[in-house]
Design a protein around this motif. Structure first.
Motif, PDB file in Angstrom:
ATOM      1  N   ILE A   1       9.553 -43.042   9.738  1.00 32.29           N
ATOM      2  CA  ILE A   1       8.710 -42.592   8.635  1.00 32.29           C
ATOM      3  C   ILE A   1       8.118 -43.802   7.908  1.00 32.29           C
ATOM      4  N   ALA A   2       8.942 -44.837   7.739  1.00 31.83           N
ATOM      5  CA  ALA A   2       8.476 -46.064   7.058  1.00 31.83           C
ATOM      6  C   ALA A   2       7.322 -46.697   7.836  1.00 31.83           C
ATOM      7  N   ASP A   3       7.406 -46.650   9.170  1.00 32.52           N
ATOM      8  CA  ASP A   3       6.327 -47.213   9.995  1.00 32.52           C
ATOM      9  C   ASP A   3       5.014 -46.486   9.757  1.00 32.52           C
ATOM     10  N   THR A   4       5.090 -45.164   9.607  1.00 27.37           N
ATOM     11  CA  THR A   4       3.859 -44.376   9.432  1.00 27.37           C
ATOM     12  C   THR A   4       3.220 -44.604   8.067  1.00 27.37           C
ATOM     13  N   ARG A   5       3.942 -45.281   7.173  1.00 25.21           N
ATOM     14  CA  ARG A   5       3.402 -45.545   5.835  1.00 25.21           C
ATOM     15  C   ARG A   5       2.834 -46.954   5.699  1.00 25.21           C
ATOM     16  N   ILE A   6       2.823 -47.694   6.798  1.00 25.44           N
ATOM     17  CA  ILE A   6       2.254 -49.051   6.780  1.00 25.44           C
ATOM     18  C   ILE A   6       0.779 -48.976   6.375  1.00 25.44           C
ATOM     19  N   GLN A   7       0.415 -49.802   5.426  1.00 26.91           N
ATOM     20  CA  GLN A   7      -0.983 -49.833   4.989  1.00 26.91           C
ATOM     21  C   GLN A   7      -1.784 -50.719   5.928  1.00 26.91           C
ATOM     22  N   ASN A   8      -2.540 -50.081   6.797  1.00 26.87           N
ATOM     23  CA  ASN A   8      -3.339 -50.811   7.783  1.00 26.87           C
ATOM     24  C   ASN A   8      -4.475 -49.909   8.250  1.00 26.87           C
ATOM     25  N   PRO A   9      -5.682 -50.435   8.419  1.00 26.60           N
ATOM     26  CA  PRO A   9      -6.817 -49.607   8.837  1.00 26.60           C
ATOM     27  C   PRO A   9      -6.589 -48.881  10.178  1.00 26.60           C
ATOM     28  N   TYR A  10      -5.708 -49.433  11.024  1.00 27.16           N
ATOM     29  CA  TYR A  10      -5.442 -48.816  12.321  1.00 27.16           C
ATOM     30  C   TYR A  10      -4.407 -47.695  12.248  1.00 27.16           C
ATOM     31  N   ASN A  11      -3.808 -47.488  11.092  1.00 22.62           N
ATOM     32  CA  ASN A  11      -2.780 -46.459  10.937  1.00 22.62           C
ATOM     33  C   ASN A  11      -3.431 -45.076  10.859  1.00 22.62           C
ATOM     34  N   THR A  12      -3.340 -44.295  11.930  1.00 24.28           N
ATOM     35  CA  THR A  12      -3.982 -42.978  11.960  1.00 24.28           C
ATOM     36  C   THR A  12      -3.145 -41.901  11.270  1.00 24.28           C
ATOM     37  N   TYR A  13      -2.002 -42.287  10.720  1.00 22.09           N
ATOM     38  CA  TYR A  13      -1.251 -41.374   9.861  1.00 22.09           C
ATOM     39  C   TYR A  13      -1.817 -41.422   8.445  1.00 22.09           C
ATOM     40  N   GLN A  14      -2.229 -42.610   8.032  1.00 23.37           N
ATOM     41  CA  GLN A  14      -2.714 -42.813   6.670  1.00 23.37           C
ATOM     42  C   GLN A  14      -4.240 -42.689   6.541  1.00 23.37           C
ATOM     43  N   ASN A  15      -4.937 -42.910   7.658  1.00 18.36           N
ATOM     44  CA  ASN A  15      -6.402 -42.917   7.603  1.00 18.36           C
ATOM     45  C   ASN A  15      -6.981 -41.833   8.508  1.00 18.36           C
ATOM     46  N   PRO A  16      -7.917 -41.041   7.999  1.00 25.03           N
ATOM     47  CA  PRO A  16      -8.533 -39.997   8.832  1.00 25.03           C
ATOM     48  C   PRO A  16      -9.488 -40.606   9.862  1.00 25.03           C
ATOM     49  N   GLY A  17      -9.787 -39.836  10.895  1.00 27.33           N
ATOM     50  CA  GLY A  17     -10.746 -40.290  11.905  1.00 27.33           C
ATOM     51  C   GLY A  17     -10.152 -41.266  12.896  1.00 27.33           C
ATOM     52  N   LEU A  18     -11.029 -41.881  13.662  1.00 30.25           N
ATOM     53  CA  LEU A  18     -10.610 -42.856  14.676  1.00 30.25           C
ATOM     54  C   LEU A  18     -10.219 -44.174  14.021  1.00 30.25           C
ATOM     55  N   PRO A  19      -9.389 -44.968  14.683  1.00 32.12           N
ATOM     56  CA  PRO A  19      -9.097 -46.308  14.160  1.00 32.12           C
ATOM     57  C   PRO A  19     -10.364 -47.171  14.226  1.00 32.12           C
ATOM     58  N   PRO A  20     -10.380 -48.331  13.603  1.00 34.23           N
ATOM     59  CA  PRO A  20     -11.588 -49.172  13.598  1.00 34.23           C
ATOM     60  C   PRO A  20     -12.135 -49.495  14.989  1.00 34.23           C
ATOM     61  N   GLY A  21     -11.226 -49.628  15.964  1.00 32.71           N
ATOM     62  CA  GLY A  21     -11.650 -49.943  17.326  1.00 32.71           C
ATOM     63  C   GLY A  21     -10.598 -49.491  18.319  1.00 32.71           C
ATOM     64  N   PRO A  22     -10.900 -49.582  19.617  1.00 30.51           N
ATOM     65  CA  PRO A  22      -9.930 -49.206  20.647  1.00 30.51           C
ATOM     66  C   PRO A  22      -8.649 -50.026  20.523  1.00 30.51           C
ATOM     67  N   ILE A  23      -7.530 -49.424  20.933  1.00 32.09           N
ATOM     68  CA  ILE A  23      -6.242 -50.116  20.831  1.00 32.09           C
ATOM     69  C   ILE A  23      -5.733 -50.579  22.194  1.00 32.09           C
ATOM     70  N   SER A  24      -6.514 -50.339  23.247  1.00 30.05           N
ATOM     71  CA  SER A  24      -6.108 -50.774  24.586  1.00 30.05           C
ATOM     72  C   SER A  24      -7.277 -50.591  25.542  1.00 30.05           C
ATOM     73  N   SER A  25      -7.053 -50.945  26.797  1.00 29.76           N
ATOM     74  CA  SER A  25      -8.071 -50.753  27.839  1.00 29.76           C
ATOM     75  C   SER A  25      -7.800 -49.449  28.580  1.00 29.76           C
ATOM     76  N   PRO A  26      -8.587 -48.405  28.318  1.00 31.87           N
ATOM     77  CA  PRO A  26      -8.351 -47.137  29.001  1.00 31.87           C
ATOM     78  C   PRO A  26      -8.869 -47.166  30.437  1.00 31.87           C
ATOM     79  N   GLY A  27      -8.205 -46.399  31.298  1.00 30.25           N
ATOM     80  CA  GLY A  27      -8.692 -46.254  32.663  1.00 30.25           C
ATOM     81  C   GLY A  27      -9.793 -45.220  32.707  1.00 30.25           C
ATOM     82  N   MET A  28     -10.458 -45.094  33.837  1.00 34.15           N
ATOM     83  CA  MET A  28     -11.571 -44.158  33.956  1.00 34.15           C
ATOM     84  C   MET A  28     -11.119 -42.707  33.780  1.00 34.15           C
TER      85      MET A  28
END
Length: 336
Positions: free
Chosen positions: A264-291
């Protein structure tokens, strides 16, 4: 003329035999044979004489003059190409000229797995002795050779994140980190166009950057590819109803490690990439997706599911309500 012709014919034969002797005896290099491979670098602008001296210094040819004569006799002295080569001690001048003239540069295989980040890719490059992790990471920070990679979001850590195509590459020995990155990103662009992804994304009014952003989440969540369309459907439905995506994978991206259980503490981290705290997509991709993950986002499974939790075998249990979700967690992991 009858007396002169045999004379010149004799001279010609002597020259031919002499050249043959030089090429086949002084050019054999058998005396230098150790069976060991050596890496040599032919720099751009090096002359045949420069290359001959380099090979002689490395004890790969007996005499530089014989090597130069070999290249000249075969009309290849202007065709010796720059690059990094593996030459085995004992190879003849003829064999070495053949390698250099055909540009048979020494290459090494390198694989980028699906779901790898810029940092993980960089560390793998360094671990395999191919380059510096730090230099690769720095190259990826603002590398945007294609318009769809551009972003003005200051929270994006690496603009090349997500656009390194998961595949196996053949790198020239000595290739620098920026050229490695360029090859990977170019392959991403090639594969996207090959599969007509830009056209499909445009039909669905989705930018390439948002598509890759979502696909990266799907890639990291799905252990089994057959679940990718369903997971994509869940995330897209959440976006439609303005519900936070709440993906643990974004927390792991923030932490920089694959943590087994997110607290639970992890989900409260204040960071733009935190999709628990911020609505919508993160600022950018978090990995290289396959096709397959990219296609899953374009062809999601349409359901009423809003939640899923991982089973012990890596599959997921999907539910429609939060109460059902809590029950699924309890069934799998026991009372919380």
């Amino acid at each position: 003329m009858r007396k002169v012709l045999p004379f010149f014919l004799g001279i010609f034969l002597v020259v031919v035999v002499g050249a043959y002797w030089v090429l086949n005896y002084t050019g054999s290099n058998k005396d230098l044979a150790t069976g060991s491979p050596y890496l040599i670098t032919v720099e751009p602008g090096m002359t045949t004489a420069d290359i001959a001296n380099l090979l002689h210094k490395q004890k790969l040819v007996k005499t530089p003059e014989a090597f130069r004569l070999e290249a000249k006799f075969r009309g290849l002295e202007r065709d010796l190409q720059a690059g990094r080569y593996e030459i085995t001690a004992g190879m003849s001048n003829s064999e070495i000229v053949e390698v250099l003239s055909k540009g048979q540069v020494q290459r090494v295989r390198f694989t980028v797995p699906e779901g790898f980040t810029v940092v993980k890719t960089a560390k793998k490059i360094e671990a395999e002795g191919l380059g510096s992790a730090e230099k690769f990471i720095e190259a990826a920070r603002n590398y945007t050779p294609y318009p769809y990679m551009e972003t003005s979001d200051p929270n994006v850590i690496y603009k090349a994140e997500g656009f390194i195509f998961p595949s196996t590459y053949m790198f020239d020995i000595g290739m620098n980190e920026k050229d490695m990155l360029a090859m990977m990103v170019k392959e991403f662009n090639t594969q996207m166009n090959k599969e007509n992804i830009p056209e499909e994304a445009e039909k669905q009014k989705m930018s390439i950057r948002d598509l890759v952003n979502m696909a990266a989440l799907v890639e990291m969540e799905a252990v089994f590819k057959e679940e990718q369309p369903r997971i994509a459907g869940v995330f897209l439905r959440r976006l439609e109803i303005y519900m936070p995506i709440q993906s643990d994978t974004t927390i792991q991206y923030i932490l920089g490690t694959q943590k087994e259980e997110i607290t639970i503490a992890d989900t409260r981290i204040q960071n733009p990439y935190n999709t628990y705290q911020n609505p919508g997509l993160p600022p950018g991709p978090i990995s290289s997706p396959g096709m397959s993950a990219i296609k899953a986002v374009l062809n999601p499974e349409k359901t009423e599911y809003l939640y899923f939790v991982a089973e012990k075998d890596g599959h997921h249990r999907f539910t429609k309500t939060y109460a059902e979700h809590l029950k699924a967690i309890e069934d799998i992991h026991g009372p919380q």
